[in-house]
Write a protein that holds these residues in place. Structure first.
Motif, PDB file in Angstrom:
ATOM      1  N   VAL A 196     -13.021  -0.340-112.180  1.00  0.00           N
ATOM      2  CA  VAL A 196     -13.916  -1.424-112.623  1.00  0.00           C
ATOM      3  C   VAL A 196     -13.778  -2.630-111.693  1.00  0.00           C
ATOM      4  CG1 VAL A 196     -14.496  -3.019-114.498  1.00  0.00           C
ATOM      5  CG2 VAL A 196     -13.945  -0.625-115.009  1.00  0.00           C
ATOM      6  N   ILE A 197     -12.552  -2.973-111.330  1.00  0.00           N
ATOM      7  CA  ILE A 197     -12.325  -4.083-110.389  1.00  0.00           C
ATOM      8  C   ILE A 197     -13.012  -3.786-109.058  1.00  0.00           C
ATOM      9  CG2 ILE A 197     -10.564  -5.292-109.029  1.00  0.00           C
ATOM     10  CD1 ILE A 197      -8.675  -4.890-111.483  1.00  0.00           C
ATOM     11  N   HIS A 198     -12.818  -2.581-108.553  1.00  0.00           N
ATOM     12  CA  HIS A 198     -13.444  -2.172-107.288  1.00  0.00           C
ATOM     13  C   HIS A 198     -14.969  -2.269-107.383  1.00  0.00           C
ATOM     14  CE1 HIS A 198     -14.330   0.149-103.691  1.00  0.00           C
ATOM     15  NE2 HIS A 198     -15.076   0.942-104.436  1.00  0.00           N
ATOM     16  N   LEU A 199     -15.520  -1.774-108.465  1.00  0.00           N
ATOM     17  CA  LEU A 199     -16.956  -1.784-108.674  1.00  0.00           C
ATOM     18  C   LEU A 199     -17.497  -3.222-108.713  1.00  0.00           C
ATOM     19  CD1 LEU A 199     -18.934   0.621-110.462  1.00  0.00           C
ATOM     20  CD2 LEU A 199     -19.079  -1.580-111.560  1.00  0.00           C
ATOM     21  N   LEU A 200     -16.794  -4.114-109.389  1.00  0.00           N
ATOM     22  CA  LEU A 200     -17.209  -5.511-109.453  1.00  0.00           C
ATOM     23  C   LEU A 200     -17.195  -6.166-108.071  1.00  0.00           C
ATOM     24  CD1 LEU A 200     -15.404  -6.477-112.761  1.00  0.00           C
ATOM     25  CD2 LEU A 200     -17.882  -6.513-112.391  1.00  0.00           C
ATOM     26  N   GLN A 201     -16.241  -5.778-107.250  1.00  0.00           N
ATOM     27  CA  GLN A 201     -16.166  -6.327-105.899  1.00  0.00           C
ATOM     28  C   GLN A 201     -17.259  -5.762-104.996  1.00  0.00           C
ATOM     29  OE1 GLN A 201     -12.011  -5.242-105.229  1.00  0.00           O
ATOM     30  NE2 GLN A 201     -11.483  -7.416-105.137  1.00  0.00           N
ATOM     31  N   VAL A 202     -17.490  -4.466-105.082  1.00  0.00           N
ATOM     32  CA  VAL A 202     -18.430  -3.799-104.177  1.00  0.00           C
ATOM     33  C   VAL A 202     -19.894  -4.026-104.592  1.00  0.00           C
ATOM     34  CG1 VAL A 202     -19.202  -1.538-103.348  1.00  0.00           C
ATOM     35  CG2 VAL A 202     -16.770  -2.069-103.455  1.00  0.00           C
ATOM     36  N   PRO A 235     -17.308   7.941-117.142  1.00  0.00           N
ATOM     37  CA  PRO A 235     -18.431   7.749-118.063  1.00  0.00           C
ATOM     38  C   PRO A 235     -18.876   6.289-118.186  1.00  0.00           C
ATOM     39  CG  PRO A 235     -16.409   7.893-119.313  1.00  0.00           C
ATOM     40  CD  PRO A 235     -16.033   8.093-117.860  1.00  0.00           C
ATOM     41  N   LEU A 236     -18.523   5.464-117.219  1.00  0.00           N
ATOM     42  CA  LEU A 236     -18.818   4.037-117.284  1.00  0.00           C
ATOM     43  C   LEU A 236     -20.316   3.788-117.488  1.00  0.00           C
ATOM     44  CD1 LEU A 236     -17.452   1.243-117.024  1.00  0.00           C
ATOM     45  CD2 LEU A 236     -18.097   1.289-114.607  1.00  0.00           C
ATOM     46  N   VAL A 237     -20.629   2.860-118.374  1.00  0.00           N
ATOM     47  CA  VAL A 237     -22.015   2.534-118.687  1.00  0.00           C
ATOM     48  C   VAL A 237     -22.280   1.071-118.363  1.00  0.00           C
ATOM     49  CG1 VAL A 237     -23.712   2.312-120.554  1.00  0.00           C
ATOM     50  CG2 VAL A 237     -22.168   4.272-120.497  1.00  0.00           C
ATOM     51  N   ALA A 238     -23.416   0.833-117.733  1.00  0.00           N
ATOM     52  CA  ALA A 238     -23.911  -0.522-117.486  1.00  0.00           C
ATOM     53  C   ALA A 238     -25.279  -0.619-118.141  1.00  0.00           C
ATOM     54  CB  ALA A 238     -24.020  -0.793-115.994  1.00  0.00           C
ATOM     55  N   ILE A 247     -21.369  -4.564-118.348  1.00  0.00           N
ATOM     56  CA  ILE A 247     -20.511  -3.390-118.161  1.00  0.00           C
ATOM     57  C   ILE A 247     -19.837  -3.150-119.509  1.00  0.00           C
ATOM     58  CG2 ILE A 247     -18.554  -2.395-116.907  1.00  0.00           C
ATOM     59  CD1 ILE A 247     -20.884  -2.993-115.063  1.00  0.00           C
ATOM     60  N   HIS A 248     -19.869  -1.898-119.952  1.00  0.00           N
ATOM     61  CA  HIS A 248     -19.318  -1.536-121.258  1.00  0.00           C
ATOM     62  C   HIS A 248     -17.975  -0.823-121.092  1.00  0.00           C
ATOM     63  CE1 HIS A 248     -23.183  -2.467-123.239  1.00  0.00           C
ATOM     64  NE2 HIS A 248     -23.664  -2.117-122.058  1.00  0.00           N
ATOM     65  N   ASN A 249     -17.043  -1.162-121.948  1.00  0.00           N
ATOM     66  CA  ASN A 249     -15.711  -0.556-121.905  1.00  0.00           C
ATOM     67  C   ASN A 249     -15.772   0.886-122.398  1.00  0.00           C
ATOM     68  OD1 ASN A 249     -12.864  -0.757-121.490  1.00  0.00           O
ATOM     69  ND2 ASN A 249     -12.591  -0.789-123.701  1.00  0.00           N
ATOM     70  N   ASP A 250     -14.908   1.710-121.863  1.00  0.00           N
ATOM     71  CA  ASP A 250     -14.711   3.070-122.372  1.00  0.00           C
ATOM     72  C   ASP A 250     -13.228   3.399-122.244  1.00  0.00           C
ATOM     73  OD1 ASP A 250     -14.113   4.595-119.838  1.00  0.00           O
ATOM     74  OD2 ASP A 250     -16.127   3.884-119.314  1.00  0.00           O
ATOM     75  N   ASP A 251     -12.831   4.515-122.798  1.00  0.00           N
ATOM     76  CA  ASP A 251     -11.411   4.878-122.804  1.00  0.00           C
ATOM     77  C   ASP A 251     -10.992   5.707-121.589  1.00  0.00           C
ATOM     78  OD1 ASP A 251     -11.039   3.567-125.204  1.00  0.00           O
ATOM     79  OD2 ASP A 251     -11.490   5.348-126.402  1.00  0.00           O
ATOM     80  N   TYR A 252     -11.877   5.910-120.631  1.00  0.00           N
ATOM     81  CA  TYR A 252     -11.580   6.809-119.521  1.00  0.00           C
ATOM     82  C   TYR A 252     -11.602   6.153-118.146  1.00  0.00           C
ATOM     83  CZ  TYR A 252     -12.434  10.085-123.271  1.00  0.00           C
ATOM     84  OH  TYR A 252     -12.375  10.731-124.460  1.00  0.00           O
ATOM     85  N   THR A 253     -12.487   5.208-117.944  1.00  0.00           N
ATOM     86  CA  THR A 253     -12.615   4.563-116.636  1.00  0.00           C
ATOM     87  C   THR A 253     -11.420   3.656-116.391  1.00  0.00           C
ATOM     88  OG1 THR A 253     -15.019   4.603-116.902  1.00  0.00           O
ATOM     89  CG2 THR A 253     -14.135   3.179-115.176  1.00  0.00           C
ATOM     90  N   ALA A 277     -28.229   0.861-111.730  1.00  0.00           N
ATOM     91  CA  ALA A 277     -28.310   2.195-111.112  1.00  0.00           C
ATOM     92  C   ALA A 277     -27.138   2.429-110.165  1.00  0.00           C
ATOM     93  CB  ALA A 277     -29.640   2.346-110.366  1.00  0.00           C
ATOM     94  N   GLN A 278     -26.734   1.405-109.408  1.00  0.00           N
ATOM     95  CA  GLN A 278     -25.595   1.545-108.493  1.00  0.00           C
ATOM     96  C   GLN A 278     -24.305   1.808-109.270  1.00  0.00           C
ATOM     97  OE1 GLN A 278     -26.000  -2.217-106.427  1.00  0.00           O
ATOM     98  NE2 GLN A 278     -26.816  -1.214-104.607  1.00  0.00           N
ATOM     99  N   VAL A 279     -24.109   1.096-110.372  1.00  0.00           N
ATOM    100  CA  VAL A 279     -22.914   1.312-111.212  1.00  0.00           C
ATOM    101  C   VAL A 279     -22.888   2.759-111.694  1.00  0.00           C
ATOM    102  CG1 VAL A 279     -21.826   0.750-113.426  1.00  0.00           C
ATOM    103  CG2 VAL A 279     -22.640  -1.086-111.925  1.00  0.00           C
ATOM    104  N   HIS A 280     -24.007   3.235-112.221  1.00  0.00           N
ATOM    105  CA  HIS A 280     -24.052   4.603-112.749  1.00  0.00           C
ATOM    106  C   HIS A 280     -23.812   5.638-111.647  1.00  0.00           C
ATOM    107  CE1 HIS A 280     -26.499   3.128-116.438  1.00  0.00           C
ATOM    108  NE2 HIS A 280     -25.208   2.959-116.591  1.00  0.00           N
ATOM    109  N   GLU A 281     -24.352   5.399-110.470  1.00  0.00           N
ATOM    110  CA  GLU A 281     -24.169   6.336-109.355  1.00  0.00           C
ATOM    111  C   GLU A 281     -22.707   6.377-108.902  1.00  0.00           C
ATOM    112  OE1 GLU A 281     -24.666   9.123-106.400  1.00  0.00           O
ATOM    113  OE2 GLU A 281     -25.973   8.636-108.097  1.00  0.00           O
ATOM    114  N   LEU A 282     -22.093   5.216-108.737  1.00  0.00           N
ATOM    115  CA  LEU A 282     -20.682   5.188-108.320  1.00  0.00           C
ATOM    116  C   LEU A 282     -19.780   5.808-109.387  1.00  0.00           C
ATOM    117  CD1 LEU A 282     -20.438   1.689-106.618  1.00  0.00           C
ATOM    118  CD2 LEU A 282     -20.305   3.916-105.511  1.00  0.00           C
ATOM    119  N   ALA A 283     -20.060   5.531-110.637  1.00  0.00           N
ATOM    120  CA  ALA A 283     -19.263   6.112-111.728  1.00  0.00           C
ATOM    121  C   ALA A 283     -19.421   7.628-111.756  1.00  0.00           C
ATOM    122  CB  ALA A 283     -19.674   5.502-113.065  1.00  0.00           C
ATOM    123  N   ARG A 284     -20.634   8.104-111.550  1.00  0.00           N
ATOM    124  CA  ARG A 284     -20.883   9.545-111.534  1.00  0.00           C
ATOM    125  C   ARG A 284     -20.127  10.225-110.400  1.00  0.00           C
ATOM    126  NH1 ARG A 284     -23.601  13.029-108.878  1.00  0.00           N
ATOM    127  NH2 ARG A 284     -24.690  11.536-107.551  1.00  0.00           N
TER     128      ARG A 284
END
Length: 114
Positions: free
Chosen positions: A44-50, A99-102, A33-39, A87-94
């Protein structure tokens, strides 16, 4: 070990031959998971759990590592599973306009000769 039967043509005796099979473990891939200035950190915590089934405390530690270093490992999986997680990370971020990138990268192969 597997065994095969083979009949000796001269004596008619059935011989059993044992062969060893070496099972190679599948190559594993790190999901990054890559850091960005917007997410948000909360997302990110929620995404890591889910997506990655991490505990709340593990998710917080991973998120802080990502925040402080720019990138962090969310999990290590076989190729197909890692690809699905990305793909799940990108879909949830979208879905939440982040703009979260995995990404994924192969792990070092412990069986490789150096």
């Amino acid at each position: 070990m597997a065994s095969r039967s083979k009949k000796d043509p001269e004596s008619g005796v059935v011989l059993k031959e044992k062969t060893e099979r070496k099972i190679k473990r599948p190559r594993m891939y790190r999901v990054l998971i890559h850091n960005d200035d917007y997410t948000t950190m909360e997302f990110v915590i929620h995404l890591l759990q889910v997506v990655f089934r991490r505990s709340e405390s593990d998710s917080i530690q991973i998120m802080l590592h990502i925040h402080n270093t720019g990138v962090g490992v969310a999990g290590v999986y076989t190729f197909e599973v890692a690809e699905t997680k990305v793909a799940q990370v990108h879909e949830l971020a979208r879905q939440v306009d982040c703009p979260l990138v995995a990404s994924m990268e192969p792990e070092e192969d412990p069986d490789a000769e150096h």
